[in-house]
Write a protein that holds these residues in place. Structure first.
Motif, PDB file in Angstrom:
ATOM      1  N   ILE A 193      -2.436 -10.167 -10.614  1.00 47.79           N
ATOM      2  CA  ILE A 193      -3.127  -8.973 -10.133  1.00 47.79           C
ATOM      3  C   ILE A 193      -2.157  -8.073  -9.379  1.00 47.79           C
ATOM      4  O   ILE A 193      -2.145  -6.855  -9.579  1.00 47.79           O
ATOM      5  N   ARG A 194      -1.326  -8.665  -8.523  1.00 48.71           N
ATOM      6  CA  ARG A 194      -0.336  -7.880  -7.770  1.00 48.71           C
ATOM      7  C   ARG A 194       0.671  -7.214  -8.702  1.00 48.71           C
ATOM      8  O   ARG A 194       1.018  -6.048  -8.527  1.00 48.71           O
ATOM      9  N   ALA A 195       1.138  -7.952  -9.691  1.00 50.01           N
ATOM     10  CA  ALA A 195       2.112  -7.392 -10.635  1.00 50.01           C
ATOM     11  C   ALA A 195       1.527  -6.198 -11.386  1.00 50.01           C
ATOM     12  O   ALA A 195       2.205  -5.181 -11.580  1.00 50.01           O
ATOM     13  N   THR A 196       0.266  -6.333 -11.791  1.00 47.98           N
ATOM     14  CA  THR A 196      -0.396  -5.223 -12.482  1.00 47.98           C
ATOM     15  C   THR A 196      -0.521  -4.015 -11.567  1.00 47.98           C
ATOM     16  O   THR A 196      -0.235  -2.879 -11.971  1.00 47.98           O
ATOM     17  N   ALA A 197      -0.931  -4.240 -10.328  1.00 50.00           N
ATOM     18  CA  ALA A 197      -1.083  -3.138  -9.366  1.00 50.00           C
ATOM     19  C   ALA A 197       0.267  -2.489  -9.071  1.00 50.00           C
ATOM     20  O   ALA A 197       0.369  -1.255  -9.019  1.00 50.00           O
ATOM     21  N   TYR A 239      -3.147  -1.306  -2.396  1.00 49.06           N
ATOM     22  CA  TYR A 239      -2.326  -2.479  -2.684  1.00 49.06           C
ATOM     23  C   TYR A 239      -2.140  -3.326  -1.420  1.00 49.06           C
ATOM     24  O   TYR A 239      -2.279  -4.556  -1.460  1.00 49.06           O
ATOM     25  N   GLU A 240      -1.851  -2.667  -0.311  1.00 49.30           N
ATOM     26  CA  GLU A 240      -1.680  -3.386   0.956  1.00 49.30           C
ATOM     27  C   GLU A 240      -2.983  -4.086   1.358  1.00 49.30           C
ATOM     28  O   GLU A 240      -2.960  -5.232   1.820  1.00 49.30           O
ATOM     29  N   ALA A 241      -4.115  -3.419   1.184  1.00 47.62           N
ATOM     30  CA  ALA A 241      -5.414  -4.031   1.486  1.00 47.62           C
ATOM     31  C   ALA A 241      -5.663  -5.238   0.580  1.00 47.62           C
ATOM     32  O   ALA A 241      -6.174  -6.276   1.029  1.00 47.62           O
ATOM     33  N   MET A 242      -5.278  -5.107  -0.674  1.00 46.77           N
ATOM     34  CA  MET A 242      -5.438  -6.208  -1.613  1.00 46.77           C
ATOM     35  C   MET A 242      -4.575  -7.395  -1.185  1.00 46.77           C
ATOM     36  O   MET A 242      -5.011  -8.551  -1.247  1.00 46.77           O
ATOM     37  N   MET A 243      -3.372  -7.118  -0.723  1.00 48.18           N
ATOM     38  CA  MET A 243      -2.484  -8.191  -0.259  1.00 48.18           C
ATOM     39  C   MET A 243      -3.112  -8.930   0.927  1.00 48.18           C
ATOM     40  O   MET A 243      -3.057 -10.163   0.986  1.00 48.18           O
TER      41      MET A 243
END
Length: 111
Positions: free
Chosen positions: A16-20, A89-93
């Motif tokens: 998910i992170r790589a896609t974002a 992205y930061e919130a997702m992390m």
């Protein structure tokens, strides 16, 4: 979604992170490409107008400035959207870290 192991959870989060990250990188690339192409078009247009003898015409210069301003506004708007993507992205992390911690805690309780 229920994961069977911490590794499975981390793998899913990594994907998910790589896609974002790729989406953010692509957005940056597209904006840079747009800015570059528009700049080339503006230069070419100005060179053509200079050859035609209208480069110093006040109406032409005003219209060229209007187009430049519009282009700048579009690039700024895209930059703001990219900044929003980076904030998301930061919130997702942070959310991923919480999910990981919860998973670990749940695993400990089950042992």
């Amino acid at each position: 979604m229920t994961y069977r192991s911490l590794g499975e959870l981390e793998d899913a989060q990594d994907q998910i992170r790589a896609t974002a990250q790729r989406r953010i990188e692509l957005a940056d690339e597209y904006v840079a490409h747009y800015r570059s192409r528009i700049h080339l078009v503006q230069e070419s247009f100005y060179e053509l107008s200079a050859r035609q003898g209208i480069a110093d015409d006040p109406g032409f210069r005003a219209e060229l400035q209007r187009i430049s301003d519009l282009t700048d506004q579009t690039v700024r708007s895209a930059g703001h959207r990219i900044a929003e993507l980076e904030e998301d992205y930061e919130a997702m992390m942070r959310q991923h870290a919480l999910e990981r911690d919860s998973f670990i805690e749940e695993q400990r309780r089950e042992e």
